[in-house]
Design a protein around this motif. Structure first.
Motif, PDB file in Angstrom:
ATOM      1  N   LEU A 422      16.344  -6.598  19.539  1.00  0.00           N
ATOM      2  CA  LEU A 422      15.814  -5.853  18.413  1.00  0.00           C
ATOM      3  C   LEU A 422      15.926  -6.648  17.118  1.00  0.00           C
ATOM      4  CD1 LEU A 422      17.135  -2.273  19.256  1.00  0.00           C
ATOM      5  CD2 LEU A 422      14.841  -3.189  19.557  1.00  0.00           C
ATOM      6  N   ALA A 423      16.949  -7.504  17.010  1.00  0.00           N
ATOM      7  CA  ALA A 423      17.059  -8.364  15.825  1.00  0.00           C
ATOM      8  C   ALA A 423      15.855  -9.300  15.744  1.00  0.00           C
ATOM      9  CB  ALA A 423      18.357  -9.163  15.875  1.00  0.00           C
ATOM     10  N   VAL A 424      15.407  -9.812  16.882  1.00  0.00           N
ATOM     11  CA  VAL A 424      14.228 -10.681  16.906  1.00  0.00           C
ATOM     12  C   VAL A 424      12.983  -9.898  16.486  1.00  0.00           C
ATOM     13  CG1 VAL A 424      12.731 -12.048  18.403  1.00  0.00           C
ATOM     14  CG2 VAL A 424      15.212 -12.224  18.643  1.00  0.00           C
ATOM     15  N   VAL A 425      12.845  -8.664  16.983  1.00  0.00           N
ATOM     16  CA  VAL A 425      11.705  -7.824  16.599  1.00  0.00           C
ATOM     17  C   VAL A 425      11.713  -7.558  15.104  1.00  0.00           C
ATOM     18  CG1 VAL A 425      10.718  -5.506  16.837  1.00  0.00           C
ATOM     19  CG2 VAL A 425      11.445  -6.767  18.862  1.00  0.00           C
ATOM     20  N   LEU A 426      12.886  -7.279  14.535  1.00  0.00           N
ATOM     21  CA  LEU A 426      12.977  -7.003  13.100  1.00  0.00           C
ATOM     22  C   LEU A 426      12.601  -8.227  12.279  1.00  0.00           C
ATOM     23  CD1 LEU A 426      16.248  -4.863  13.031  1.00  0.00           C
ATOM     24  CD2 LEU A 426      13.916  -4.076  12.561  1.00  0.00           C
ATOM     25  N   LEU A 427      13.007  -9.409  12.725  1.00  0.00           N
ATOM     26  CA  LEU A 427      12.613 -10.633  12.017  1.00  0.00           C
ATOM     27  C   LEU A 427      11.105 -10.848  12.093  1.00  0.00           C
ATOM     28  CD1 LEU A 427      15.478 -13.094  13.005  1.00  0.00           C
ATOM     29  CD2 LEU A 427      14.894 -12.347  10.694  1.00  0.00           C
ATOM     30  N   TYR A 428      10.529 -10.546  13.239  1.00  0.00           N
ATOM     31  CA  TYR A 428       9.073 -10.672  13.381  1.00  0.00           C
ATOM     32  C   TYR A 428       8.365  -9.714  12.432  1.00  0.00           C
ATOM     33  CZ  TYR A 428       4.448 -10.170  15.506  1.00  0.00           C
ATOM     34  OH  TYR A 428       3.095 -10.092  15.700  1.00  0.00           O
ATOM     35  N   ALA A 429       8.834  -8.468  12.349  1.00  0.00           N
ATOM     36  CA  ALA A 429       8.222  -7.494  11.444  1.00  0.00           C
ATOM     37  C   ALA A 429       8.407  -7.917   9.991  1.00  0.00           C
ATOM     38  CB  ALA A 429       8.837  -6.119  11.679  1.00  0.00           C
ATOM     39  N   TRP A 430       9.610  -8.356   9.638  1.00  0.00           N
ATOM     40  CA  TRP A 430       9.874  -8.819   8.262  1.00  0.00           C
ATOM     41  C   TRP A 430       8.946  -9.969   7.887  1.00  0.00           C
ATOM     42  CZ3 TRP A 430      11.677 -13.836   7.381  1.00  0.00           C
ATOM     43  CH2 TRP A 430      11.977 -14.153   6.061  1.00  0.00           C
ATOM     44  N   SER A 431       8.684 -10.848   8.819  1.00  0.00           N
ATOM     45  CA  SER A 431       7.870 -12.027   8.525  1.00  0.00           C
ATOM     46  C   SER A 431       6.393 -11.702   8.391  1.00  0.00           C
ATOM     47  CB  SER A 431       8.080 -13.067   9.633  1.00  0.00           C
ATOM     48  OG  SER A 431       7.325 -14.219   9.413  1.00  0.00           O
ATOM     49  N   ASN A 432       5.937 -10.604   8.999  1.00  0.00           N
ATOM     50  CA  ASN A 432       4.497 -10.341   9.079  1.00  0.00           C
ATOM     51  C   ASN A 432       4.040  -9.094   8.339  1.00  0.00           C
ATOM     52  OD1 ASN A 432       3.225 -12.370  11.193  1.00  0.00           O
ATOM     53  ND2 ASN A 432       5.257 -11.813  11.954  1.00  0.00           N
ATOM     54  N   LEU A 433       4.970  -8.328   7.771  1.00  0.00           N
ATOM     55  CA  LEU A 433       4.603  -7.129   7.025  1.00  0.00           C
ATOM     56  C   LEU A 433       4.876  -7.312   5.543  1.00  0.00           C
ATOM     57  CD1 LEU A 433       5.945  -4.231   9.294  1.00  0.00           C
ATOM     58  CD2 LEU A 433       3.590  -5.037   9.082  1.00  0.00           C
ATOM     59  N   ARG A 434       4.312  -6.438   4.775  1.00  0.00           N
ATOM     60  CA  ARG A 434       4.580  -6.367   3.339  1.00  0.00           C
ATOM     61  C   ARG A 434       4.907  -4.923   2.994  1.00  0.00           C
ATOM     62  NH1 ARG A 434       5.017 -10.639   4.546  1.00  0.00           N
ATOM     63  NH2 ARG A 434       4.061 -12.554   3.780  1.00  0.00           N
ATOM     64  N   GLY A 435       5.373  -4.692   1.791  1.00  0.00           N
ATOM     65  CA  GLY A 435       5.622  -3.340   1.321  1.00  0.00           C
ATOM     66  C   GLY A 435       6.795  -2.678   2.011  1.00  0.00           C
ATOM     67  N   PHE A 436       6.650  -1.375   2.273  1.00  0.00           N
ATOM     68  CA  PHE A 436       7.734  -0.568   2.822  1.00  0.00           C
ATOM     69  C   PHE A 436       8.188  -1.100   4.182  1.00  0.00           C
ATOM     70  CE2 PHE A 436       9.589   3.029   5.060  1.00  0.00           C
ATOM     71  CZ  PHE A 436      10.390   3.605   4.089  1.00  0.00           C
ATOM     72  N   GLY A 437       7.253  -1.524   5.025  1.00  0.00           N
ATOM     73  CA  GLY A 437       7.612  -2.027   6.346  1.00  0.00           C
ATOM     74  C   GLY A 437       8.494  -3.262   6.276  1.00  0.00           C
ATOM     75  N   ARG A 438       8.186  -4.158   5.336  1.00  0.00           N
ATOM     76  CA  ARG A 438       9.016  -5.360   5.179  1.00  0.00           C
ATOM     77  C   ARG A 438      10.410  -4.982   4.706  1.00  0.00           C
ATOM     78  NH1 ARG A 438       8.200 -10.916   4.364  1.00  0.00           N
ATOM     79  NH2 ARG A 438       9.605 -11.929   2.874  1.00  0.00           N
ATOM     80  N   GLY A 439      10.469  -4.046   3.737  1.00  0.00           N
ATOM     81  CA  GLY A 439      11.775  -3.614   3.249  1.00  0.00           C
ATOM     82  C   GLY A 439      12.592  -2.915   4.315  1.00  0.00           C
ATOM     83  N   ALA A 440      11.942  -2.046   5.106  1.00  0.00           N
ATOM     84  CA  ALA A 440      12.657  -1.324   6.158  1.00  0.00           C
ATOM     85  C   ALA A 440      13.192  -2.279   7.225  1.00  0.00           C
ATOM     86  CB  ALA A 440      11.734  -0.281   6.791  1.00  0.00           C
TER      87      ALA A 440
END
Length: 598
Positions: A422-440
């Motif tokens: 899940l840490a890998v998934v969160l890094l992937y989301a952080w790298s590819n999203l902006r706004g609320f999704g990146r912050g979450a």
């Protein structure tokens, strides 16, 4: 498992949707656009929500509510750490390829994988004794001549059983520690590699932070935080269970590139190898490779529904060929055809199965997957069926497939064992999203460090207070406490064993807390319950079938020592009585000792 049927059906349907919806895409729906800057307030709100979502993880601190009971100091620490992590993750800067964080991570991972420091604590020793026995017992049965998948069920599959049996020598327990340490280190290395791949565009500080969180997930969240030991004490929470699928995921990510064709035959071979490890590993590997293969075939400009069906037929034929080779190979090597019980005994009866809690740590899995799926959907929408989008899907499928491990037993702690993915998934989301999704994503990622103060660090504190900082003297510090061949049983148990051996010098099996093999010697194996650590979860008819088959193969007699105060242990006596005949018995120090002959 029947009570979980609706949940399992929902899991299967959602998994199919996650894996196969990209097949409907033929081309990018929109050209990539430049990302707009996110308002700071939106990022902060997302980070706060993410940290709150991660608060469900310290399940041992919950007292009837979803959130943990923490002191003001612990809460202040969590907020401060989360703020610092999020501050670094939100900084803009040039992408870095610095290797300094990688070298530091490698050194720290090697230390943590091999140290025996927390093993000075009795509870850590007992946990290792119990969990290692579930691997060592089947391996010693195999070495003794019992037929794999017929006379006995290897709880964790073919690969771990062969691995442990291959190096037992004078002591399976010494080899077990070495094997677990190496596989734990390789597991952490693969997670770190995927994390750095997911965090594309990260600065040096962000890469270092990503590896620090990977270290925390692989070596501390994975080590039972309520009584924090080492991940090596429970081998089935990392490399021994997940490494083949994890290696396959790394290969798929590494091979899928724009500048060269994907080596499809190598992909089939890697899938087949991962399937050999265990039934669980076969499920994980299939969830990764089959959708990836179909997407690869569908990426062609001339692809059509006929292409898809033709590719699906290839996979079905390969599966049939693999199954035939496995069955014939087992028959030739083990001397008997696998039985349904021999293959599925522990799949159908997971030890310690619980109902899934509607208000437990599993909500963190849902919270982490949502931004990950959103980021991958965005990638497919912008790029179509392209390598970068497929690589992101591999990361999601790895996390989603391994969630089946939680569904089997459904203890909140099982979610902690999935945090590396899940840490890998969160890094992937952080790298590819902006706004609320990146912050979450950043907030949940920060929570993986922030809540470590809630751990029970007593075993580490005791180890640090009573010896050197890092002690690898396995023979001096640990083996005398956990290896039955070194009289690791309690004094009362040793007295009963001594009297039994004086009456009839035959091997001994002890049924009691953390009961495990009595000797690493293959001649000490006399029944299918050589390692009775988890055998009580099986149906009595299944247990008796294994006892009968092994008795017919080995034709050996032995002692059964039963701690009379444990009803589950006493229940197993009826199984032995149905297969063996009693020749001697006595009672002593709370034990019933029975000598059985075929």
């Amino acid at each position: 498992m029947t009570a979980k049927l609706p949940l399992l059906v929902a899991y299967a349907v959602a998994g199919l949707a996650l894996a196969l919806w990209p097949l409907a895409l033929r081309r990018a729906r929109a050209a990539p656009v430049a990302d707009a800057l996110s308002p700071p307030a939106v990022l902060v709100a997302g980070a706060a929500a993410g940290l709150l979502a991660s608060a469900v993880l310290p399940w041992w601190r919950r007292t009837g509510s979803l959130l943990p009971a923490v002191s003001p100091a612990e809460l202040a620490f969590a907020i401060a750490v989360a703020a610092a992590v999020c501050g670094v993750m939100m900084q803009a800067g040039a992408a870095s390829r610095s290797r300094a964080p990688v070298w530091v991570f490698g050194a720290a991972a090697a230390l943590l994988a091999s140290t025996t420091l927390p093993y000075s604590h009795p509870e850590v020793q007992q946990t290792a004794w119990h969990h290692w026995g579930a691997y060592i017992g089947p391996s010693e049965l195999l070495l003794a001549g019992a037929r794999l998948f017929s006379d006995f069920p290897p709880q964790y599959g073919l690969g771990p059983t062969l691995l442990v049996a291959a190096g037992c020598g004078d002591s399976c327990w010494t080899w077990m520690h070495a094997s677990v340490a190496v596989l734990t280190l390789l597991f952490a290395a693969c997670i770190a590699w995927l994390a750095l791949h997911a965090a594309r565009g990260a600065t040096t500080r962000q890469r270092a932070l990503a590896l620090l969180v990977c270290l925390a997930c692989c070596f501390f969240w994975d080590a039972f935080p309520p009584m924090l030991g080492s991940p090596t004490m429970t081998p089935s929470v990392n490399g021994m269970r997940f490494l083949p699928a994890l290696v396959l995921a790394c290969l798929l990510v590494a091979w899928d590139r724009d500048d060269r064709p994907f080596p499809v035959l190598a992909g089939h071979a890697a899938w087949a190898a991962a399937c050999l490890w265990s039934i669980e590993s076969a499920f994980y590997a299939t969830c990764l490779w089959w959708p990836h293969y179909l997407l690869l075939q569908q990426a062609s400009a001339s692809a059509s529904m006929q292409t898809l069906w033709r590719s699906a037929r290839v996979l079905v034929v390969l599966l049939a060929a693999w199954l035939a080779a496995f069955l014939v190979g087992t028959r030739l090597l083990a001397g008997g055809w696998p039985t349904v019980n021999g293959l599925l005994a522990y799949i159908a009866n997971p030890p310690g199965a619980l109902p899934a809690s509607p208000a437990g740590a599993a909500w963190f899995f849902v919270a982490a997957m949502v931004p990950g799926v959103a980021a991958n959907a965005r990638a497919f929408a912008q790029q179509g069926n392209a390598p970068q989008a497929r690589r992101g899907l591999v990361l999601l499928l790895l996390a989603y497939a391994t969630f089946s491990y939680f569904l089997g037993r459904s203890h909140d702690n099982n979610i902690l064992n999935l945090l590396p993915f899940l840490a890998v998934v969160l890094l992937y989301a952080w790298s590819n999203l902006r706004g609320f999704g990146r912050g979450a994503s950043a907030g949940m990622f920060a929570g993986l460090l922030a809540w470590t103060l809630t751990f029970n660090w007593a075993p580490w504190q005791a180890g640090l207070a009573g010896g050197p900082w890092f002690d690898w003297n396995w023979h001096r510090q640990v083996l005398p406490s956990i290896d039955p061949a070194r009289n690791a049983f309690p004094a009362a148990t040793q007295r009963v064993i001594a009297r039994a051996q004086a009456l009839q010098r035959d091997p001994v099996t002890v049924l009691g807390p953390y009961a495990n093999p009595s000797s690493p010697s293959a001649t000490a194996v006399w029944s299918a319950l050589h390692s009775p650590a988890n055998i009580s979860v099986l149906d009595p008819a299944v247990r008796r079938d294994f006892l009968s088959r092994t008795a017919a193969t080995l034709q050996r007699s032995g002692w059964l020592l039963v701690q009379a105060s444990l009803p589950p242990a006493m229940a197993l006596v009826a199984d032995f009585d149905a297969v063996y005949r009693r020749t001697r018995q006595f009672e002593m120090d709370g034990y019933l000792a029975i000598h059985y002959a075929p």
